[in-house]
Design an enzyme around this catalytic site. Structure first.
Site, short mmCIF file in Angstrom:
data_model
loop_
_atom_site.label_atom_id
_atom_site.label_comp_id
_atom_site.label_asym_id
_atom_site.label_seq_id
_atom_site.Cartn_x
_atom_site.Cartn_y
_atom_site.Cartn_z
N CYS A 169 0.84 -1.20 0.00
CA CYS A 169 0.00 0.00 0.00
C CYS A 169 0.87 1.25 0.00
CB CYS A 169 -0.90 0.00 1.23
SG CYS A 169 -2.00 1.44 1.31
N CYS B 125 0.41 5.14 6.76
CA CYS B 125 -0.21 4.97 8.08
C CYS B 125 0.81 4.36 9.05
CB CYS B 125 -1.43 4.08 7.98
SG CYS B 125 -2.65 4.65 6.75
N CYS C 236 0.55 0.63 10.30
CA CYS C 236 0.18 -0.44 9.38
C CYS C 236 1.37 -1.21 8.83
CB CYS C 236 -0.63 0.14 8.22
SG CYS C 236 -1.31 -1.14 7.14
N CYS D 150 -15.84 -10.05 5.90
CA CYS D 150 -15.23 -8.78 5.53
C CYS D 150 -13.98 -9.03 4.69
CB CYS D 150 -14.86 -7.99 6.78
SG CYS D 150 -16.25 -7.78 7.92
N CYS E 250 -18.89 -7.22 3.75
CA CYS E 250 -18.27 -5.93 4.01
C CYS E 250 -16.92 -5.89 3.29
CB CYS E 250 -18.07 -5.74 5.52
SG CYS E 250 -17.25 -4.19 6.00
N CYS F 5 -19.21 1.17 8.37
CA CYS F 5 -18.43 0.51 9.41
C CYS F 5 -17.21 1.39 9.62
CB CYS F 5 -18.03 -0.89 8.96
SG CYS F 5 -16.95 -1.76 10.13
N ARG G 130 -17.78 -3.13 17.82
CA ARG G 130 -17.06 -4.37 17.53
C ARG G 130 -15.67 -4.36 18.14
NH1 ARG G 130 -17.69 -4.54 12.29
NH2 ARG G 130 -19.51 -5.90 12.50
#
Length: 325
Positions: A61, A65, A68, A106, A138, A198, A270
């Site tokens: 990616c 972040c 991550c 998901c 999701c 979400c 969650r």
């Protein structure tokens, strides 16, 4: 202030950061007690939804972040990059997750944004396949344009995950390649397409309690509130900028869950990343505080999760907790 509703009984969307910060700072037993009352008024206290999460494209990616492991900018992370999975394999894994008790499946791809083409068409096929099993579907795919959200809606997508990560003031310390406004724009496009939201965040990244309250204030400002609010505790990954952050105190997770429940009474809260580090008793306290969904399975994208065996023992211990199915 403790019920999450206005005097006329309608759900509030006008919380201030100060109000939320006051709630979050209540004595713990008072906070959990208030949250449990709100939870029982809006949900079956014995129902805990089980969701399964699969990485359909791992690593590479371009975002930065700080938490991550999938960022291409964190070269020291020990991560095996995996190519995009094919739809048939994904649907087969969804069927296996369903057999293990998951009700929502998901799918996450390490993308900055959705691009038109073969891979997005494959995601649409995955969504149709998962929905064909009778499961909720999701996806989390990064930034999304309105017409792409509409295509996902037409494929039957239940929910789109796009976390805020943290409050607006602290966000720049964690991510510089995508603005807070970018995240809000994607959530707005999802909502406009009629897809459930979400969206939650991560605690333990060096933010203040007020930053946490500010994130909840943004989420609670959506009308309607996000249907699902994941509460993540940082899983510090070697090679990322946050590798040396200390573990999050489990009671801080309880506080976050309880406060989220108070300001978003009807949302699912969650327990997500970091749950593997929680004792059985800490998880039960989170359920008392208003959590009513967990990610179910051995991994969450690239980080460890509570295993299926441990979760089976947990649900046997509390007795009566079940999904919606």
């Amino acid at each position: 202030m403790s019920t999450g509703t206005a005097e006329d009984g309608t759900i509030r969307h006008d919380w201030s950061v100060d109000e939320i910060a006051v709630l979050m700072d209540l004595p713990l037993l008072e906070l959990v007690g208030r949250a449990n009352a709100v939870h029982r008024a809006n949900h079956d206290p014995n129902e805990v939804q089980r969701a399964s999460l699969l990485s359909i494209k791992t690593g590479g990616c371009p975002e930065d972040c700080a938490y991550c492991s999938q960022s291409a900018r964190h070269a020291e992370v020990d991560l095996t990059r995996e190519k995009f999975l094919d739809p048939a394999s994904v649907v087969a894994l969804a069927e296996q997750a369903q057999a293990n008790g998951a009700e929502r499946f998901c799918m996450g791809a390490a993308w900055r944004r959705v691009k038109e083409g073969r891979e997005f068409d494959a995601v649409l096929e995955m969504v149709r396949g998962v929905r064909g099993l009778g499961m909720e579907a999701c996806v989390t795919l990064g930034m999304l344009e309105p017409h792409q959200a509409q295509r996902l809606a037409e494929a039957g997508l239940t929910a789109y995950n796009h976390n805020l990560d943290t409050g607006p003031d602290f966000y720049g310390e964690i991510v510089t390649t995508r603005t807070y406004a970018d995240r809000i724009d994607t959530l707005t496009s999802v909502r406009a397409a009629g897809i459930e939201l979400c969206s939650g965040g991560i605690i333990g990244m060096g933010e203040t309690m007020r930053d946490r309250a500010a994130m909840l204030q943004v989420l609670a400002g959506f009308d309607p509130h996000p249907e699902s609010v994941p509460v993540n505790a940082l899983v510090a990954v070697e090679g990322t900028p946050l590798a040396d952050r200390p573990p999050v105190d489990p009671l801080e997770i309880v506080r976050m869950v309880a406060t989220a429940r108070l300001v978003m009474p009807a949302s699912r809260v969650r327990l997500s990343a970091g749950r593997a580090a929680l004792s059985r008793e800490a998880q039960i306290l989170c359920f008392l505080a208003g959590a009513n969904s967990v990610f179910y399975g051995d991994t969450l994208l690239t980080t460890p999760n509570a295993g299926l065996g441990a979760d089976a023992a947990l649900f046997d211990a509390i007795g009566g907790a079940s999904g919606r199915g």
